[in-house]
Design a protein around this motif. Structure first.
Motif, short mmCIF file in Angstrom:
data_model
loop_
_atom_site.label_atom_id
_atom_site.label_comp_id
_atom_site.label_asym_id
_atom_site.label_seq_id
_atom_site.Cartn_x
_atom_site.Cartn_y
_atom_site.Cartn_z
N GLN A 61 0.84 -1.20 0.00
CA GLN A 61 0.00 0.00 0.00
C GLN A 61 0.87 1.24 0.00
OE1 GLN A 61 -0.69 2.54 2.54
NE2 GLN A 61 -2.14 3.48 1.12
N GLN A 65 0.56 4.34 -2.42
CA GLN A 65 0.29 5.65 -1.84
C GLN A 65 1.29 6.68 -2.34
OE1 GLN A 65 -2.42 6.17 0.33
NE2 GLN A 65 -2.02 8.31 -0.11
N ASP A 79 -7.42 5.39 -5.82
CA ASP A 79 -8.23 5.73 -4.64
C ASP A 79 -9.69 5.70 -5.06
OD1 ASP A 79 -9.24 6.67 -2.24
OD2 ASP A 79 -8.68 8.74 -2.63
N LYS A 85 -6.62 7.60 0.46
CA LYS A 85 -5.77 6.44 0.72
C LYS A 85 -5.82 5.50 -0.48
CE LYS A 85 -4.47 3.23 4.26
NZ LYS A 85 -4.71 2.69 5.60
N GLU A 88 -6.32 0.50 -0.68
CA GLU A 88 -6.52 0.13 0.73
C GLU A 88 -6.50 -1.38 0.96
OE1 GLU A 88 -9.28 3.00 2.90
OE2 GLU A 88 -9.82 3.26 0.79
N SER A 89 -6.73 -2.16 -0.07
CA SER A 89 -6.73 -3.62 0.10
C SER A 89 -5.32 -4.18 0.24
CB SER A 89 -7.44 -4.28 -1.08
OG SER A 89 -6.75 -4.00 -2.28
#
Length: 91
Positions: A61, A65, A79, A85, A88-89
């Protein structure tokens, strides 16, 4: 006199560069919004400066990011829920 003309030309070039810069970023957002709402001729005008990235392209992540933060308008597909974020997974 020559110095004044040079200053005017440089000022005009700076204004033109700023206008083009703002226009390009606005086009990418408009194009992305248009692509999601309908398929029209503007879909061929997508921002070709943005490489295609998906969450599957990243192993963490944090990597996703960092990419998302580098250019949020380019990588907004990372996102999906719009909370800031990316991917997210991913862990």
């Amino acid at each position: 006199m020559n110095k004044k003309i040079t200053q005017v030309i440089l000022s005009l070039l700076a204004i033109f560069a700023f206008a083009v810069s703002c226009s390009e970023s606005g086009d990418s957002i408009e194009s992305a919004e248009t692509n999601t709402s309908s398929s029209s001729s503007s879909s061929s005008n997508s921002n070709s400066n943005c490489p295609t990235k998906t969450c599957a392209d990243f192993s963490t992540q944090a990597q996703a990011q960092a990419t998302y933060d580098s250019n949020r308008s380019c990588y907004k597909n990372l996102d999906r829920d719009g909370n800031g974020k990316a991917c997210e997974s991913l862990k």
